[in-house]
Structure formats: C-alpha cells, structure tokens
Design an enzyme around this catalytic site. Structure first.
Site, mmCIF file in Angstrom:
data_model
loop_
_atom_site.group_PDB
_atom_site.id
_atom_site.type_symbol
_atom_site.label_atom_id
_atom_site.label_comp_id
_atom_site.label_asym_id
_atom_site.label_seq_id
_atom_site.Cartn_x
_atom_site.Cartn_y
_atom_site.Cartn_z
ATOM 1 N N SER A 129 0.804 -1.219 0.000
ATOM 2 C CA SER A 129 0.000 0.000 0.000
ATOM 3 C C SER A 129 0.838 1.272 0.000
ATOM 4 O O SER A 129 2.068 1.241 -0.054
ATOM 5 C CB SER A 129 -0.955 0.031 1.195
ATOM 6 O OG SER A 129 -0.225 0.204 2.394
ATOM 7 N N TYR A 183 -3.098 0.527 -3.092
ATOM 8 C CA TYR A 183 -4.270 1.045 -2.395
ATOM 9 C C TYR A 183 -3.815 1.979 -1.287
ATOM 10 O O TYR A 183 -2.672 1.923 -0.829
ATOM 11 C CB TYR A 183 -5.143 -0.095 -1.840
ATOM 12 C CG TYR A 183 -4.443 -1.004 -0.866
ATOM 13 C CD1 TYR A 183 -4.504 -0.773 0.506
ATOM 14 C CD2 TYR A 183 -3.706 -2.090 -1.317
ATOM 15 C CE1 TYR A 183 -3.844 -1.611 1.401
ATOM 16 C CE2 TYR A 183 -3.055 -2.932 -0.429
ATOM 17 C CZ TYR A 183 -3.129 -2.685 0.929
ATOM 18 O OH TYR A 183 -2.476 -3.508 1.809
#
Length: 124
Positions: free
Chosen positions: A25, A58
């Site tokens: 991430s 993400y």
C-alpha cells in the site's frame, strides 16, 4: 455510455519514507486523503515524477496532519524518500455526470502541505 474519468488527485507529494517489509500500500496523511476524496483501501495509481515509475496500489490512512507518504511493501521499490509523486483515482461516470464533474485536486508544497485545491491550481 460510461467513461473512466479522473476522480481525484494529490499532486507533487514528497515521499517521506519507504517500508519494504510492510504488507503493501501507500500510507497517506488522513487529512490529505479526505481533501482529495480518497477512501482507505481505495485503489490508487501512483506516478513517480523522479524516475517515471507508474504503479497501482491502495491507500491507507496515516496520522492526520503528519504529511506522511510512505511507500509500503513492493511499492517501496518504486521510489525513495524525497521523490515527488502524483496520486490519482478514477471513477466511471455517465454522460450526464461528466457534464458537471470536477475532479478533486490537492496541490502540495515541498513539505506536503496543501497549497491549493482544484484542477485550475495545477494548470497555472
């Protein structure tokens, strides 16, 4: 017809750290995520201004007001502390929505503080 359009962008964020051993991430200052309408775990596209790397990951929220932008896991190989990056999200809109759509754009200074918001700020 649906079209894929820019939904939001954080422009010229400075990477504060890279953590290869985290699970993945990009950690983003929570205040800046809210300003750009990016939700935790939302898919983001990251463009590294310094080395040209482009990748998907993400978002996860970091401490509000911290200015943190930490590349985690495999993304840590795509940049280093000090690199400038652009974070973008996209969404599908129909023709009626496109006519009134304006992406959320947050332009940052060298310390990851907002200079201005709005697409026009990036064009001037």
């Amino acid at each position: 017809m649906q079209r894929l359009m820019l939904k939001s962008k954080i422009h010229r964020a400075r990477v504060t750290e890279a953590n290869l051993h985290y699970e993945g991430s990009l950690t983003i200052d929570e205040t800046l995520m809210k300003a750009a309408d990016i939700l935790p775990y939302e898919q983001i596209k990251v463009y590294n201004v310094f080395n040209g790397a482009r990748f998907d990951t993400y978002a996860i929220a970091g401490p509000a007001g911290s200015g943190v932008f930490c590349l985690n896991g495999a993304a840590a190989r795509m940049g280093a502390a000090g690199d400038l990056i652009i974070i973008a999200t996209y969404a599908q809109y129909d023709e009626a929505e496109i006519a009134r759509h304006q992406p959320k754009v947050v332009l940052l200074d060298g310390d990851n503080r907002p200079l201005s918001q709005g697409l026009k700020a990036c064009l001037s």
